[in-house]
Design an enzyme around this catalytic site. Structure first.
Site, PDB file in Angstrom:
ATOM      1  N   ASP A 495      74.023  35.193 102.808  1.00 27.70           N
ATOM      2  CA  ASP A 495      73.881  36.595 103.196  1.00 27.70           C
ATOM      3  C   ASP A 495      73.413  36.716 104.645  1.00 27.70           C
ATOM      4  O   ASP A 495      72.886  35.758 105.237  1.00 27.70           O
ATOM      5  CB  ASP A 495      72.850  37.256 102.250  1.00 27.70           C
ATOM      6  CG  ASP A 495      73.016  38.764 102.155  1.00 27.70           C
ATOM      7  OD1 ASP A 495      73.764  39.341 102.956  1.00 27.70           O
ATOM      8  OD2 ASP A 495      72.369  39.366 101.271  1.00 27.70           O
ATOM      9  N   ASP A 551      85.724  38.909 106.861  1.00 23.57           N
ATOM     10  CA  ASP A 551      86.793  38.631 107.814  1.00 23.57           C
ATOM     11  C   ASP A 551      87.435  37.290 107.496  1.00 23.57           C
ATOM     12  O   ASP A 551      86.915  36.499 106.710  1.00 23.57           O
ATOM     13  CB  ASP A 551      86.239  38.658 109.248  1.00 23.57           C
ATOM     14  CG  ASP A 551      85.103  37.672 109.453  1.00 23.57           C
ATOM     15  OD1 ASP A 551      85.349  36.457 109.352  1.00 23.57           O
ATOM     16  OD2 ASP A 551      83.950  38.110 109.704  1.00 23.57           O
ATOM     17  N   GLU A 631      77.366  48.287  74.072  1.00 20.13           N
ATOM     18  CA  GLU A 631      77.781  47.885  75.426  1.00 20.13           C
ATOM     19  C   GLU A 631      78.046  46.386  75.477  1.00 20.13           C
ATOM     20  O   GLU A 631      78.998  45.927  76.108  1.00 20.13           O
ATOM     21  CB  GLU A 631      76.705  48.260  76.445  1.00 20.13           C
ATOM     22  CG  GLU A 631      76.671  49.749  76.754  1.00 20.13           C
ATOM     23  CD  GLU A 631      75.494  50.159  77.637  1.00 20.13           C
ATOM     24  OE1 GLU A 631      75.631  51.158  78.343  1.00 20.13           O
ATOM     25  OE2 GLU A 631      74.436  49.478  77.606  1.00 20.13           O
TER      26      GLU A 631
HETATM   27  C1  GLA Z   1      72.083  42.280 100.707  1.00 21.21           C
HETATM   28  C2  GLA Z   1      73.186  41.901  99.747  1.00 21.21           C
HETATM   29  C3  GLA Z   1      72.791  42.230  98.343  1.00 21.21           C
HETATM   30  C4  GLA Z   1      71.506  41.498  97.994  1.00 21.21           C
HETATM   31  C5  GLA Z   1      70.423  41.860  99.002  1.00 21.21           C
HETATM   32  C6  GLA Z   1      69.182  41.017  98.789  1.00 21.21           C
HETATM   33  O1  GLA Z   1      71.938  43.647 100.805  1.00 21.21           O
HETATM   34  O2  GLA Z   1      74.385  42.524 100.097  1.00 21.21           O
HETATM   35  O3  GLA Z   1      73.813  41.875  97.449  1.00 21.21           O
HETATM   36  O4  GLA Z   1      71.752  40.131  98.004  1.00 21.21           O
HETATM   37  O5  GLA Z   1      70.866  41.665 100.331  1.00 21.21           O
HETATM   38  O6  GLA Z   1      68.200  41.307  99.708  1.00 21.21           O
END
Ligand code: GLA
Length: 747
Positions: A495, A551, A631
């Site tokens: 991330d 990308d 669910e």
């Molecule tokens: C980003 C990601 C989320 C999650 C948060 C965690 O926003 O896109 O999916 O992983 O960080 O902080």
């Protein structure tokens, strides 16, 4: 051979299955661009150029008294600043004497079997070796390459540097790639102030420019704008490709539709700043440029060094936007993504983020995983919050040590328990991020991007590490490896939760600070490459606050990318629709989340959330413990169904049937097997009207002469494609339908 060179006319003709691209070194050695479009005779298309006295558009000196020859009017393959071409140009070089006017002429060329690769940069490949590395250009006897490479070398008339223009002709895929390399042979430093990877000049025509704009939690909205005189540009100066504009552009004829008409796609394989420029000039000619954004860029090329600008992939379709997208889908799925997970079924995952955010311990996760296993989920992902001091997003980034106190166990113990439930285990990292409240920052404040004497710009209360520095990368890499080696981990989410700012690297001298942004991206690629080499079996998902770095560059390292932090199924229709123009569904991270939705508070049926998430990598992101028994029964069936349709969805041909932002009540899309033997029609009712009109959807990609079964009824393929399928009436807003259409065996 897909590359023809006529030595008499110095004409280069590149052909793929359905497209043709042509250039010509003219009488002055200027490389003219003469054609990109429909495949046809390898005739010299420069006959279309009209030469006339061009007032106020200069003439090169060697044109003598010929006032009709002006680079300001000619279609060129690689126009440069200072050559008398006053349009946007592809190259600006600052010479050692401080000047920047430049003139390039054809010197030589080489034609090779195989597809070139680029050092340290992503590129489409023809074939990979055992280490997942592109084989590159090769001896024709070495292996059965399906692509060819052309390298044209231009020389600067002041004899300071060469420009090598690379072309990869991927005949079967219908893709032509371009890349540029500048080689300094001057003995002195030169500075690249602008280098674009692509320039395509269109002599005539009225075009629409398609761009994909957005913001955090609303990425890649499709915008179609008629080009008028002047420059229309999109780009990013955020250090990432960004949520705001995507490095994928389309030019189309005004009347091009999903299924008919000419269009041209330009995709940049790069994850940092980019600029896409479309310019309609004084003679109604259109120039399209795509490359690194020049704003944060000034790169010193030392004597005898080479600088490689990133690759771009180009495609042409005479059959509208749908076909153009499918060219990119196939190429990216099969010749850009690498590694084990490219062609292997990926696990259905449960990500804990929207379920628990930072509020968890080991027991809670195990409980979630236990329920997930019962549902048929295959991979459990522990998102943010497991490391350092990280109970909120204000601290801990940079400290990649497991918070055993919070988990109540070691990572190995947690992973073993999850594996004991029959699940794989995955984990979140944000390797580029650093909080000021972290041990790493306290120890190495100079490793974060900050400009001396200026307070840094914070975002999500964090800074970013200087990934242009090898020592910083090595430190982070070794800490990530320590975590990954301490337990069985099959998945990693990479991330990045802010844009770059305060670009300054303590490792570079003042005059080289303009290199930092690009070096950062190279550092990112270096680290991702090392990671994929060391953990070849690991599934890596890219992410940047959702789809902020979605990308083609990232896809070379991570075969899937979290598409958006917006998990609302209805919002996702537009996001995934826009994304589909340039990227296959197999790359779009998409999850079912709980309702009311976290981002919009909207309530949508669980079935609809699955319809949308199945048109991506498919997973869940909620607290399974909070689901009702009903669910859970539905979810079990959804997972079974997804597995049944897996190949059709992930490897089939994708058809956009309507635009969710303009659809008349029902929005639809379809997956069809390449041979037309089956299709899956997905429909979401955006509005319902009591006593409303009937709704039909015309299918695509079927065999006209075959008979198909749909819900126990039989229809000829041509009827389903021309007359359409009468759709069921939705009983509630946002109800969705997944309709399987199967070809009957021939009698
Ligand atoms: C980003 C990601 C989320 C999650 C948060 C965690 O926003 O896109 O999916 O992983 O960080 O902080």
């Amino acid at each position: 051979m897909a590359i023809l060179f006529d030595s008499t006319s110095r004409l280069f003709t590149l052909t793929t299955a359905h497209s043709m691209y042509q250039m010509k070194a003219d009488r002055y050695g200027v490389l003219l661009h003469t054609w990109f479009g429909m495949k046809g005779s390898a005739f010299d298309y420069s006959y279309r150029i009209a030469y006339a006295d061009r007032g106020f558009s200069g003439n090169p000196y060697d044109a003598g008294d010929d006032r009709t020859y002006s680079l300001d009017a000619l279609p060129q393959e690689f126009p440069v600043y200072g050559s008398g071409d006053y349009r946007s140009t592809a190259l600006k070089v600052r010479y050692p004497d401080g000047t920047a006017a430049c003139d390039l002429r054809y010197l030589s060329h080489e034609i090779h079997k195989g597809k070139y690769s680029l050092p340290g940069l992503p590129s489409l490949y023809d074939t990979l070796d055992g280490n997942n590395q592109p084989r590159g250009i090769c001896d024709p006897t070495e292996h059965d390459a399906k692509s060819d490479t052309l390298i044209i070398t231009l020389e600067d008339t002041r004899r300071m540097f060469y420009v090598h223009l690379y072309y990869g002709v991927m005949e079967d895929l219908d893709i032509i790639t371009r890349a540029v390399c500048v080689e300094n042979h001057s003995g002195l430093d030169i500075y690249l102030e602008n280098i674009q990877s692509v320039c395509v000049d269109y002599l005539h025509g009225s075009y629409d420019l398609h761009t994909f704009y957005g913001r955090h939690v609303k990425e890649r909205n499709h915008q179609r704008t008629p080009l008028g005189h002047g420059i229309h540009s999109v780009g990013s100066t955020r250090g990432t490709s960004s949520h705001q504009y995507n490095p994928f552009l389309i030019l189309s004829d005004r009347d091009t539709t999903e299924d008919t008409g000419n269009c041209y796609g330009f995709s940049f394989l790069y994850s940092g700043d980019f600029l896409g420029n479309a310019e309609l000039d004084q003679y109604n000619q259109t120039r399209l440029l795509l490359g690194i954004h020049p704003d944060n860029f000034c790169y010193c090329v030392k004597p005898a060094e080479r600088f490689h600008a990133p690759e771009a992939a180009l495609a042409y379709s005479a059959q509208g936007l749908g076909r153009l997208s499918r060219i990119f889908h196939q190429a990216y799925r099969t010749h850009l993504c690498r590694g084990k997970w490219t062609a292997k079924r990926r696990p259905v995952l449960l990500n804990d983020w929207e379920g628990v955010y930072f509020d968890f311990d080991g027991d809670k996760l195990i409980q979630m995983a236990r329920d997930a296993a019962d549902l048929g989920i295959e991979l459990f992902v522990m998102d943010d919050g497991w490391f350092g001091k990280r109970d909120l997003d204000v601290s801990g980034l940079g400290d990649w040590t497991v918070n055993e106190k919070k988990l109540g166990c070691t990572l190995k113990e947690l992973s073993d328990q999850i594996h004991g439930l029959g699940l794989q285990f995955g984990i979140w990292f944000e390797p580029e991020g650093i909080n000021e409240d972290s041990d790493l920052y306290r120890e190495h404040p100079d490793w974060a991007f900050t400009v001396p004497g200026k307070q840094p710009t914070r975002s999500r209360l964090q800074l970013l590490l200087d990934f242009s520095r090898e020592d910083v990368r090595e430190y982070i890499f070794s800490h990530i490896c320590q975590v990954l080696d301490s337990a069985r981990i099959e998945y990693l989410k990479w991330d990045l939760n802010r844009s770059l700012a305060d670009l300054y690297s303590a490792s570079l001298p003042a005059k080289r600070q303009g290199e930092v942004m690009h070096r950062y991206v190279l550092g990112l690629y270096d680290m991702l490459e090392k990671l994929t080499q060391r953990y070849p079996d690991m599934l890596i998902e890219g992410c940047s606050g959702g789809g902020g770095r979605f990308d083609a560059g990232m896809l070379y390292y991570t075969p899937q990318i979290w598409c958006s932090d917006d998990t609302d199924a209805i919002e996702r229709l537009s996001i995934q629709y826009g994304t589909s123009f340039g990227y296959p569904v197999s790359t779009m991270g998409s999850h079912v989340s709980h309702c009311p939705n976290e981002q919009t508070r909207r309530i949508t049926p669980l079935n609809t959330r699955a319809t949308v998430a199945m048109s991506g990598t498919f997973g869940y992101e909620l607290d399974v413990n909070k689901m009702t028994e009903d669910e859970k029964t539905i979810v079990k069936a959804q997972i079974r169904e997804f597995k049944e349709y897996y190949d059709l969805i992930q490897y089939g041909d994708y058809y956009r049937l309507t635009d969710p932002d303009t659809a008349d009540a029902y929005h639809g899309w379809e997956f069809a097997a390449e041979d037309g033997s089956e299709a899956l029609l997905c429909i979401v009712a955006l509005q319902i009207h009591p006593n409303g009109p009937g709704r039909w959807m015309c299918l695509k990609g079927l065999n006209a002469d075959s008979i198909y079964t749909v819900n126990d009824e039989e229809y000829p393929g041509d009827v389903l494609m021309n007359g359409g399928l009468l759709l069921p009436t939705a009983a509630e807003e946002y109800e969705s339908f997944r309709i399987h259409i199967v070809e009957c065996p021939a009698v």
